[in-house]
Scaffold this motif. Sequence first.
Motif, PDB file in Angstrom:
ATOM      1  N   LEU A   1       0.830  -1.206   0.000  1.00  0.00           N
ATOM      2  CA  LEU A   1       0.000   0.000   0.000  1.00  0.00           C
ATOM      3  C   LEU A   1       0.862   1.254   0.000  1.00  0.00           C
ATOM      4  O   LEU A   1       0.544   2.236  -0.680  1.00  0.00           O
ATOM      5  CB  LEU A   1      -0.934  -0.003   1.209  1.00  0.00           C
TER       6      LEU A   1
ATOM      7  N   HIS B   1      -5.540   4.768  -1.974  1.00  0.00           N
ATOM      8  CA  HIS B   1      -4.484   4.002  -1.311  1.00  0.00           C
ATOM      9  C   HIS B   1      -4.175   4.563   0.073  1.00  0.00           C
ATOM     10  O   HIS B   1      -3.903   3.804   1.016  1.00  0.00           O
ATOM     11  CB  HIS B   1      -3.213   3.984  -2.161  1.00  0.00           C
TER      12      HIS B   1
ATOM     13  N   ARG C   1      -6.260   6.106   2.166  1.00  0.00           N
ATOM     14  CA  ARG C   1      -7.308   5.717   3.134  1.00  0.00           C
ATOM     15  C   ARG C   1      -7.172   4.249   3.516  1.00  0.00           C
ATOM     16  O   ARG C   1      -7.328   3.877   4.678  1.00  0.00           O
ATOM     17  CB  ARG C   1      -8.699   5.974   2.555  1.00  0.00           C
ATOM     18  N   GLU C   2      -6.876   3.416   2.534  1.00  0.00           N
ATOM     19  CA  GLU C   2      -6.694   1.992   2.828  1.00  0.00           C
ATOM     20  C   GLU C   2      -5.469   1.783   3.720  1.00  0.00           C
ATOM     21  O   GLU C   2      -5.498   0.980   4.656  1.00  0.00           O
ATOM     22  CB  GLU C   2      -6.549   1.213   1.526  1.00  0.00           C
TER      23      GLU C   2
END
Length: 126
Positions: A84, A103, A105-106
């Motif tokens: 990530l 990406h 936020r993940e």
Amino acid sequence: MKRMIVAVILLLVLIGGCFWGYQKLDLLSQEVSDHVAQADALLDAEEQDTAYADLLEAYQLWRSRQPLLGALVRHDELDEIQNLFLRAVQSMHDGEWAEYRLHSRELQGMLAHIPEMERPSIQNIF
């Protein structure tokens, strides 16, 4: 009786080590997540270069703590966060802001999930 005392001391050291490791993991994941959130805020303020530098700083902090993380966290979780980070860095480098935000936020979600997953609780034991 001496064996019992030694066993109790070893058990207390083990329990203390678990809580110490959890605390370090929680502090590290929060610090890295704060850097990523700061990069997001800078990106919203149209400061792409500074945001990119902050994201790279978060990644370097994460990479510098790999020995500690490898001892405390499952390796598949570490690999997923690594991927990530690399996707977020590449997206920001390419100027793909929507993809970067996805990406980011993940990544922040995964960073928040790690301490929850490693928290010494009954739910995580059974």
